[in-house]
Design a protein around this motif. Structure first.
Motif, PDB file in Angstrom:
ATOM      1  N   ILE A   9       0.831  -1.204   0.000  1.00 45.41           N
ATOM      2  CA  ILE A   9       0.000   0.000   0.000  1.00 45.41           C
ATOM      3  C   ILE A   9       0.868   1.258   0.000  1.00 45.41           C
ATOM      4  O   ILE A   9       0.522   2.279  -0.612  1.00 45.41           O
ATOM      5  N   GLU A  10       2.031   1.184   0.652  1.00 43.99           N
ATOM      6  CA  GLU A  10       2.943   2.336   0.663  1.00 43.99           C
ATOM      7  C   GLU A  10       3.596   2.518  -0.700  1.00 43.99           C
ATOM      8  O   GLU A  10       3.788   3.649  -1.155  1.00 43.99           O
ATOM      9  N   VAL A  11       3.921   1.416  -1.359  1.00 41.50           N
ATOM     10  CA  VAL A  11       4.501   1.493  -2.703  1.00 41.50           C
ATOM     11  C   VAL A  11       3.501   2.113  -3.681  1.00 41.50           C
ATOM     12  O   VAL A  11       3.853   2.956  -4.510  1.00 41.50           O
ATOM     13  N   ILE A  12       2.226   1.726  -3.571  1.00 36.02           N
ATOM     14  CA  ILE A  12       1.191   2.295  -4.430  1.00 36.02           C
ATOM     15  C   ILE A  12       1.074   3.800  -4.199  1.00 36.02           C
ATOM     16  O   ILE A  12       0.944   4.581  -5.146  1.00 36.02           O
ATOM     17  N   GLU A  13       1.149   4.214  -2.922  1.00 35.32           N
ATOM     18  CA  GLU A  13       1.068   5.640  -2.606  1.00 35.32           C
ATOM     19  C   GLU A  13       2.243   6.402  -3.207  1.00 35.32           C
ATOM     20  O   GLU A  13       2.076   7.504  -3.762  1.00 35.32           O
ATOM     21  N   ILE A  14       3.440   5.821  -3.145  1.00 39.04           N
ATOM     22  CA  ILE A  14       4.629   6.457  -3.717  1.00 39.04           C
ATOM     23  C   ILE A  14       4.482   6.600  -5.227  1.00 39.04           C
ATOM     24  O   ILE A  14       4.740   7.662  -5.807  1.00 39.04           O
ATOM     25  N   CYS A  15       4.045   5.523  -5.879  1.00 39.75           N
ATOM     26  CA  CYS A  15       3.909   5.543  -7.340  1.00 39.75           C
ATOM     27  C   CYS A  15       2.854   6.557  -7.784  1.00 39.75           C
ATOM     28  O   CYS A  15       3.066   7.299  -8.754  1.00 39.75           O
ATOM     29  N   ILE A  39       9.497   2.506 -10.466  1.00 37.83           N
ATOM     30  CA  ILE A  39       9.530   2.691  -9.011  1.00 37.83           C
ATOM     31  C   ILE A  39       8.957   1.460  -8.315  1.00 37.83           C
ATOM     32  O   ILE A  39       9.522   0.952  -7.331  1.00 37.83           O
ATOM     33  N   ALA A  40       7.823   0.968  -8.810  1.00 41.65           N
ATOM     34  CA  ALA A  40       7.195  -0.212  -8.207  1.00 41.65           C
ATOM     35  C   ALA A  40       8.122  -1.423  -8.268  1.00 41.65           C
ATOM     36  O   ALA A  40       8.258  -2.177  -7.290  1.00 41.65           O
ATOM     37  N   ALA A  41       8.776  -1.627  -9.419  1.00 37.50           N
ATOM     38  CA  ALA A  41       9.679  -2.769  -9.561  1.00 37.50           C
ATOM     39  C   ALA A  41      10.871  -2.648  -8.616  1.00 37.50           C
ATOM     40  O   ALA A  41      11.321  -3.649  -8.040  1.00 37.50           O
ATOM     41  N   SER A  42      11.375  -1.446  -8.416  1.00 40.42           N
ATOM     42  CA  SER A  42      12.521  -1.245  -7.530  1.00 40.42           C
ATOM     43  C   SER A  42      12.152  -1.440  -6.062  1.00 40.42           C
ATOM     44  O   SER A  42      13.023  -1.721  -5.234  1.00 40.42           O
ATOM     45  N   LEU A  43      10.847  -1.280  -5.744  1.00 43.45           N
ATOM     46  CA  LEU A  43      10.396  -1.429  -4.356  1.00 43.45           C
ATOM     47  C   LEU A  43       9.716  -2.775  -4.111  1.00 43.45           C
ATOM     48  O   LEU A  43       8.952  -2.923  -3.168  1.00 43.45           O
ATOM     49  N   GLY A  44       9.996  -3.742  -4.978  1.00 43.97           N
ATOM     50  CA  GLY A  44       9.552  -5.102  -4.709  1.00 43.97           C
ATOM     51  C   GLY A  44       8.261  -5.522  -5.369  1.00 43.97           C
ATOM     52  O   GLY A  44       7.708  -6.574  -5.026  1.00 43.97           O
ATOM     53  N   ILE A  45       7.735  -4.747  -6.313  1.00 49.69           N
ATOM     54  CA  ILE A  45       6.512  -5.138  -7.031  1.00 49.69           C
ATOM     55  C   ILE A  45       6.852  -5.199  -8.516  1.00 49.69           C
ATOM     56  O   ILE A  45       6.721  -4.193  -9.242  1.00 49.69           O
ATOM     57  N   PRO A  46       7.307  -6.355  -9.000  1.00 49.55           N
ATOM     58  CA  PRO A  46       7.749  -6.447 -10.396  1.00 49.55           C
ATOM     59  C   PRO A  46       6.617  -6.343 -11.407  1.00 49.55           C
ATOM     60  O   PRO A  46       6.841  -5.985 -12.559  1.00 49.55           O
ATOM     61  N   HIS A  47       5.404  -6.676 -10.979  1.00 51.53           N
ATOM     62  CA  HIS A  47       4.267  -6.664 -11.904  1.00 51.53           C
ATOM     63  C   HIS A  47       3.227  -5.653 -11.416  1.00 51.53           C
ATOM     64  O   HIS A  47       2.526  -5.890 -10.428  1.00 51.53           O
ATOM     65  N   SER A  48       3.154  -4.533 -12.084  1.00 50.79           N
ATOM     66  CA  SER A  48       2.178  -3.494 -11.750  1.00 50.79           C
ATOM     67  C   SER A  48       1.525  -3.005 -13.025  1.00 50.79           C
ATOM     68  O   SER A  48       2.047  -3.203 -14.133  1.00 50.79           O
ATOM     69  N   SER A  60      -2.556  -0.315 -10.124  1.00 48.29           N
ATOM     70  CA  SER A  60      -2.864  -1.544  -9.385  1.00 48.29           C
ATOM     71  C   SER A  60      -1.674  -2.490  -9.453  1.00 48.29           C
ATOM     72  O   SER A  60      -0.772  -2.334 -10.283  1.00 48.29           O
ATOM     73  N   THR A  61      -1.685  -3.470  -8.552  1.00 52.10           N
ATOM     74  CA  THR A  61      -0.659  -4.513  -8.532  1.00 52.10           C
ATOM     75  C   THR A  61      -1.337  -5.865  -8.670  1.00 52.10           C
ATOM     76  O   THR A  61      -2.557  -5.975  -8.656  1.00 52.10           O
ATOM     77  N   ASP A  62      -0.520  -6.898  -8.802  1.00 53.01           N
ATOM     78  CA  ASP A  62      -1.058  -8.254  -8.912  1.00 53.01           C
ATOM     79  C   ASP A  62      -1.392  -8.859  -7.555  1.00 53.01           C
ATOM     80  O   ASP A  62      -1.820 -10.010  -7.465  1.00 53.01           O
ATOM     81  N   GLY A  63      -1.191  -8.102  -6.472  1.00 48.20           N
ATOM     82  CA  GLY A  63      -1.469  -8.616  -5.135  1.00 48.20           C
ATOM     83  C   GLY A  63      -2.928  -8.448  -4.745  1.00 48.20           C
ATOM     84  O   GLY A  63      -3.812  -8.275  -5.583  1.00 48.20           O
ATOM     85  N   THR A  64      -3.155  -8.456  -3.450  1.00 45.43           N
ATOM     86  CA  THR A  64      -4.526  -8.358  -2.936  1.00 45.43           C
ATOM     87  C   THR A  64      -4.987  -6.922  -2.734  1.00 45.43           C
ATOM     88  O   THR A  64      -6.165  -6.684  -2.471  1.00 45.43           O
TER      89      THR A  64
END
Length: 250
Positions: A9-15, A39-48, A60-64
């Motif tokens: 959720i923090e990564v989404i806010e940053i992006c 930015i998302a990939a660098s912070l641990g979310i490779p698929h956004s 959005s991300t591929d998570g929950t």
């Protein structure tokens, strides 16, 4: 131990914050999407996934975590902020900034005002008007009239837009005033070529960056953003043309 990443959720806010600053600063749609993805990939979310239009961003991300939408109501030209956000993105990729540091830096960039003082903007528009007149093969005797017409037109554009927050109306009034001032100079003998004075004076109002971004977005395949930016540029050009045409009509 592996590298620790901030919560999703923090990564989404940053992006979203990075995308918002860039879009409000006049960045192209594909550049905004690319920066958010990096930015998302660098912070641990490779698929956004991101969908950017001139008036909103969906990410959005591929998570929950659910997809989030942010509304963009005001847009201007502030390429310095775009550069600063790109710098933050590169520092995140290189590991110099973590999630909290990046969020704090982006909030600092968002709240900062890097625009030039109004008097400097007016002075620059005035000088540019005279220089554009010379570039369009105008006479040096019309340099000062073009500077005055362009400067006063830009003044009216700034202050009318503060009163009536409709860009079309402020551009129409500014071009109308430019046409009247240019005609006054020619009528009194202070100016010689009416068309060159008007052309040079309206150039600071022409949406050059908007047209460029519209073409680049269309070439990158962002048809919705490209067409909407092109329509906005057309409305600006129509407002300028209508103001000048009204002067010639009367």
């Amino acid at each position: 131990m592996g590298k620790e990443f901030p919560p999703t959720i923090e990564v989404i806010e940053i992006c979203l914050l990075a995308g918002k600053i860039m879009l409000q600063g006049g960045a192209e749609t594909y550049r905004v999407e690319d920066t958010m993805t990096r930015i998302a990939a660098s912070l641990g979310i490779p698929h956004s996934h991101s969908y950017v239009t001139p008036t909103g961003i969906i990410f959005s991300t591929d998570g929950t975590e659910p997809a989030k939408l942010i509304r963009i109501s005001e847009r201007s030209t502030d390429l310095y902020k775009v550069t600063l956000v790109n710098g933050v993105s590169r520092r995140i990729s290189s590991g110099e900034l973590d999630g909290k540091g990046a969020l704090a830096r982006l909030k600092e960039i968002e709240s900062a005002d890097y625009t030039f003082p109004v008097y400097q903007q007016i002075l620059a528009a005035s000088i540019a008007s005279g220089c554009f007149l010379i570039m369009f093969l105008g006479s040096w005797t019309d340099f000062i009239p073009a500077m005055i017409a362009g400067g006063l037109g830009f003044v009216s554009f700034i202050y009318v837009h503060r009163v009536v927050e409709i860009k079309f109306f402020s551009e129409f009034i500014a071009s109308l005033l430019i046409g009247l001032i240019a005609y006054f100079f020619v009528y009194t003998g202070a100016g010689t070529e009416l068309d060159k004075i008007i052309i040079g004076s309206v150039m600071p109002l022409v949406p050059g960056l908007l047209i460029t971004n519209a073409v680049r977005d269309l070439m990158a395949g962002h048809l919705v953003s490209g067409l909407s930016k092109g329509a906005e540029a057309f409305l600006t050009a129509f407002a300028i043309g209508a103001g000048i045409a009204l002067v010639f009509t009367f």
